[in-house]
Design an enzyme around this catalytic site. Sequence first.
Site, PDB file in Angstrom:
ATOM      1  N   LYS A 253       5.747  23.624 -13.068  1.00 44.82           N
ATOM      2  CA  LYS A 253       4.989  22.420 -12.709  1.00 44.82           C
ATOM      3  C   LYS A 253       4.791  22.321 -11.197  1.00 44.82           C
ATOM      4  CE  LYS A 253       3.928  17.703 -13.524  1.00 44.82           C
ATOM      5  NZ  LYS A 253       4.047  16.499 -14.308  1.00 44.82           N
TER       6      LYS A 253
ATOM      7  N   HIS B  86      -2.695  11.897 -26.590  1.00 48.26           N
ATOM      8  CA  HIS B  86      -2.876  10.512 -26.131  1.00 48.26           C
ATOM      9  C   HIS B  86      -3.616   9.693 -27.189  1.00 48.26           C
ATOM     10  CE1 HIS B  86      -2.376  11.438 -21.529  1.00 48.26           C
ATOM     11  NE2 HIS B  86      -1.233  11.321 -22.153  1.00 48.26           N
TER      12      HIS B  86
ATOM     13  N   ARG C 239      -4.792  21.799 -12.216  1.00 44.81           N
ATOM     14  CA  ARG C 239      -3.694  20.954 -12.701  1.00 44.81           C
ATOM     15  C   ARG C 239      -3.942  20.464 -14.127  1.00 44.81           C
ATOM     16  NH1 ARG C 239      -0.110  16.183  -9.788  1.00 44.81           N
ATOM     17  NH2 ARG C 239       0.956  15.578 -11.707  1.00 44.81           N
TER      18      ARG C 239
ATOM     19  N   LYS D  49       2.245  11.733 -10.484  1.00 47.12           N
ATOM     20  CA  LYS D  49       1.383  10.871 -11.304  1.00 47.12           C
ATOM     21  C   LYS D  49       2.188   9.649 -11.711  1.00 47.12           C
ATOM     22  CE  LYS D  49      -1.945  13.997 -13.426  1.00 47.12           C
ATOM     23  NZ  LYS D  49      -2.431  14.577 -14.706  1.00 47.12           N
TER      24      LYS D  49
ATOM     25  N   HIS E 292      -2.766  17.121 -24.629  1.00 44.70           N
ATOM     26  CA  HIS E 292      -2.684  15.696 -24.306  1.00 44.70           C
ATOM     27  C   HIS E 292      -3.927  14.912 -24.705  1.00 44.70           C
ATOM     28  CE1 HIS E 292       0.887  16.955 -22.234  1.00 44.70           C
ATOM     29  NE2 HIS E 292       1.111  15.762 -21.688  1.00 44.70           N
TER      30      HIS E 292
ATOM     31  N   ASN F 282      -2.147  19.321 -18.991  1.00 45.36           N
ATOM     32  CA  ASN F 282      -2.498  18.369 -20.046  1.00 45.36           C
ATOM     33  C   ASN F 282      -2.792  19.046 -21.373  1.00 45.36           C
ATOM     34  OD1 ASN F 282      -2.438  15.704 -18.892  1.00 45.36           O
ATOM     35  ND2 ASN F 282      -4.012  16.456 -17.504  1.00 45.36           N
TER      36      ASN F 282
ATOM     37  N   ARG G 175       0.817  -1.236   0.000  1.00 42.17           N
ATOM     38  CA  ARG G 175       0.000   0.000   0.000  1.00 42.17           C
ATOM     39  C   ARG G 175       0.840   1.272   0.000  1.00 42.17           C
ATOM     40  NH1 ARG G 175      -3.098  -3.050   3.837  1.00 42.17           N
ATOM     41  NH2 ARG G 175      -4.782  -4.079   2.735  1.00 42.17           N
TER      42      ARG G 175
ATOM     43  N   GLU H 204      -5.565  17.083  -9.278  1.00 46.00           N
ATOM     44  CA  GLU H 204      -6.226  17.507 -10.508  1.00 46.00           C
ATOM     45  C   GLU H 204      -7.738  17.653 -10.354  1.00 46.00           C
ATOM     46  OE1 GLU H 204      -4.234  16.098 -14.101  1.00 46.00           O
ATOM     47  OE2 GLU H 204      -6.190  15.955 -15.043  1.00 46.00           O
TER      48      GLU H 204
ATOM     49  N   GLU I 161       7.400  19.409 -24.089  1.00 45.42           N
ATOM     50  CA  GLU I 161       6.797  19.696 -22.775  1.00 45.42           C
ATOM     51  C   GLU I 161       7.334  21.020 -22.207  1.00 45.42           C
ATOM     52  OE1 GLU I 161       4.272  17.898 -21.754  1.00 45.42           O
ATOM     53  OE2 GLU I 161       4.621  15.743 -22.071  1.00 45.42           O
TER      54      GLU I 161
ATOM     55  N   HIS J 123       5.820  10.306 -27.007  1.00 48.10           N
ATOM     56  CA  HIS J 123       4.832  11.083 -26.256  1.00 48.10           C
ATOM     57  C   HIS J 123       4.956  12.580 -26.580  1.00 48.10           C
ATOM     58  CE1 HIS J 123       2.227  12.263 -22.946  1.00 48.10           C
ATOM     59  NE2 HIS J 123       3.158  13.094 -22.526  1.00 48.10           N
TER      60      HIS J 123
HETATM   61  P1  NAD Z   1      11.136   6.981 -22.243  1.00 49.46           P
HETATM   62  O1  NAD Z   1      11.094   6.746 -20.806  1.00 49.46           O
HETATM   63  O2  NAD Z   1      10.640   5.910 -23.151  1.00 49.46           O
HETATM   64  O3  NAD Z   1      12.625   7.371 -22.637  1.00 49.46           O
HETATM   65  C1  NAD Z   1      12.930   7.619 -23.994  1.00 49.46           C
HETATM   66  C2  NAD Z   1      14.104   6.763 -24.486  1.00 49.46           C
HETATM   67  O4  NAD Z   1      15.334   7.311 -23.992  1.00 49.46           O
HETATM   68  C3  NAD Z   1      14.067   5.323 -24.003  1.00 49.46           C
HETATM   69  O5  NAD Z   1      14.560   4.489 -25.032  1.00 49.46           O
HETATM   70  C4  NAD Z   1      15.042   5.329 -22.830  1.00 49.46           C
HETATM   71  O6  NAD Z   1      15.588   4.074 -22.564  1.00 49.46           O
HETATM   72  C5  NAD Z   1      16.098   6.295 -23.335  1.00 49.46           C
HETATM   73  N1  NAD Z   1      16.887   6.999 -22.338  1.00 49.46           N
HETATM   74  C6  NAD Z   1      16.482   7.491 -21.152  1.00 49.46           C
HETATM   75  N2  NAD Z   1      17.476   8.211 -20.602  1.00 49.46           N
HETATM   76  C7  NAD Z   1      18.525   8.166 -21.435  1.00 49.46           C
HETATM   77  C8  NAD Z   1      19.833   8.722 -21.415  1.00 49.46           C
HETATM   78  N3  NAD Z   1      20.216   9.555 -20.453  1.00 49.46           N
HETATM   79  N4  NAD Z   1      20.672   8.433 -22.440  1.00 49.46           N
HETATM   80  C9  NAD Z   1      20.238   7.641 -23.469  1.00 49.46           C
HETATM   81  N5  NAD Z   1      19.014   7.112 -23.560  1.00 49.46           N
HETATM   82  C10 NAD Z   1      18.167   7.374 -22.542  1.00 49.46           C
HETATM   83  O7  NAD Z   1      10.301   8.291 -22.655  1.00 49.46           O
HETATM   84  P2  NAD Z   1      10.133   9.718 -21.969  1.00 49.46           P
HETATM   85  O8  NAD Z   1       9.932  10.647 -23.077  1.00 49.46           O
HETATM   86  O9  NAD Z   1      11.184   9.972 -20.970  1.00 49.46           O
HETATM   87  O10 NAD Z   1       8.768   9.568 -21.152  1.00 49.46           O
HETATM   88  C11 NAD Z   1       7.547   9.366 -21.819  1.00 49.46           C
HETATM   89  C12 NAD Z   1       6.563   8.766 -20.842  1.00 49.46           C
HETATM   90  O11 NAD Z   1       6.339   9.687 -19.773  1.00 49.46           O
HETATM   91  C13 NAD Z   1       5.211   8.470 -21.451  1.00 49.46           C
HETATM   92  O12 NAD Z   1       4.805   7.189 -21.063  1.00 49.46           O
HETATM   93  C14 NAD Z   1       4.307   9.523 -20.842  1.00 49.46           C
HETATM   94  O13 NAD Z   1       2.983   9.081 -20.727  1.00 49.46           O
HETATM   95  C15 NAD Z   1       4.951   9.741 -19.513  1.00 49.46           C
HETATM   96  N6  NAD Z   1       4.651  11.033 -18.886  1.00 49.46           N
HETATM   97  C16 NAD Z   1       4.253  11.018 -17.595  1.00 49.46           C
HETATM   98  C17 NAD Z   1       3.995  12.212 -16.947  1.00 49.46           C
HETATM   99  C18 NAD Z   1       3.635  12.207 -15.491  1.00 49.46           C
HETATM  100  O14 NAD Z   1       3.249  13.254 -14.974  1.00 49.46           O
HETATM  101  N7  NAD Z   1       3.757  11.102 -14.801  1.00 49.46           N
HETATM  102  C19 NAD Z   1       4.139  13.429 -17.615  1.00 49.46           C
HETATM  103  C20 NAD Z   1       4.567  13.402 -18.938  1.00 49.46           C
HETATM  104  C21 NAD Z   1       4.823  12.186 -19.570  1.00 49.46           C
HETATM  105  N1  GLY Z   2       1.693  15.738 -17.090  1.00 53.09           N
HETATM  106  C1  GLY Z   2       0.466  16.228 -16.511  1.00 53.09           C
HETATM  107  C2  GLY Z   2       0.484  16.272 -15.038  1.00 53.09           C
HETATM  108  O1  GLY Z   2       1.454  15.907 -14.403  1.00 53.09           O
HETATM  109  O2  GLY Z   2      -0.480  16.665 -14.454  1.00 53.09           O
END
Ligand code: NAD
Ligand code: GLY
Length: 356
Positions: A227, A252, A241, A143, A248, A245, A121, A237, A185, A265
């Site tokens: 942020k 999405h 908040r 998130k 998005h 998005n 939990r 949210e 972003e 993304h």
């Molecule tokens: P990702 O995590 O897939 O990373 C992109 C690529 O870069 C991957 O192949 C990874 O292995 C590689 N990589 C990472 N760090 C590296 C480094 N320093 N050197 C070389 N390669 C590296 O993608 P992302 O763009 O980081 O994240 C996208 C995800 O984040 C999506 O799933 C999206 O939905 C999510 N997201 C979440 C939030 C949130 O608030 N939680 C906000 C925005 C996006």
């Molecule tokens: N990426 C949108 C949020 O964190 O609320």
Amino acid sequence: MSVHKTITVNLGQRSYPIVIGRELLDGGFDLTSFVKGRDCLIVSNETVAPLYCKRLAPNLAGKTITSIELPDGEEHKTVATMQTILDRLVATGANRDTTVIALGGGVVGDIAGFAAACYMRGVAFIQIPTTLLAQVDSSVGGKTGVNHARGKNLIGAFHQPRAVVIDTDTLATLPDRELRAGLAEVIKHGAICELGFFEWIEQNIDALLAKDPAALAHAIQRSCEVKAGVVAEDEREAGRRAILNFGHTFGHAIEHSQGYGVWLHGEAVAAGMVMAAELSGIAASDVQRLCKLLQRTGLPTEPPTIAAEDWMRAMGLDKKVRQKQLRFVLLRSLGDAYFTAAYDEKRLGQIIGRKI
Ligand code: NAD
Ligand code: GLY
């Protein structure tokens, strides 16, 4: 100790620091005070772990470290992958004092955070983001979650980290396409609530694309400040908040319709921001200005071809939908976003190619 900057996410007892600097790995920042007990599990992936996992050890002196490598890719952001983390926690006898450390991009951070939220939990969690996108967005705000075959990020939980540690040197190994996706972003943060920051990005986009360390550090810091401010106002949210998005709802739907991982993304969000700006009915010159900056960044400004019914089906699963009513983040002008159910349906039809 390396020089770093700290921004606080103000959430009462769940407040935490975002530490931004160079040379923070390899012992440049002591993580031990954020590790609740003695044991920690580093969650990374097959790409990032060989680059940075071993280098974390000096930051965790005296702690017992185990690690797990996930497969790389958005298509692996699933319950099944999250289950492998839970299995490892159980197998190593992890308890409520265990700390999960996410080392990687947004995919690793979202999955590891969700596992940390679920195990017993909720156990402690630290984010060490290594992509620009994760450093400016996903590692902050709590998130966490995974995708469902029918929709993006449909399964998850709010679970705030105890600290976010951003070593900007990790961007040296980041592929250019991923850097551009992260810049989407950054541009979003300017477009939704800070015209001055948007202008700064316009002036510095070439330096950002060239990975100029000072420009990247500024972009990361301002993004985290924006942020952190929004999250502190509305952690779960309930309203405000949602502006984070922007783009998005369309983005999405693009990611899902093309198959997870085909459009990054940030790329989907870029095209989605242009669609949301068009839906807003703001001055055409402002839409053009947004398009121009995204194009200079090397990001798409138009969506792929998607049938109107597929747009509607995918957007119907958006987490902002209430009583089957779509809701969008729109702009009053560049730098001023709001969240609303009152949008121009006819204009939406034109944007997604639906006859109304
Ligand atoms: P990702 O995590 O897939 O990373 C992109 C690529 O870069 C991957 O192949 C990874 O292995 C590689 N990589 C990472 N760090 C590296 C480094 N320093 N050197 C070389 N390669 C590296 O993608 P992302 O763009 O980081 O994240 C996208 C995800 O984040 C999506 O799933 C999206 O939905 C999510 N997201 C979440 C939030 C949130 O608030 N939680 C906000 C925005 C996006
Ligand atoms: N990426 C949108 C949020 O964190 O609320």
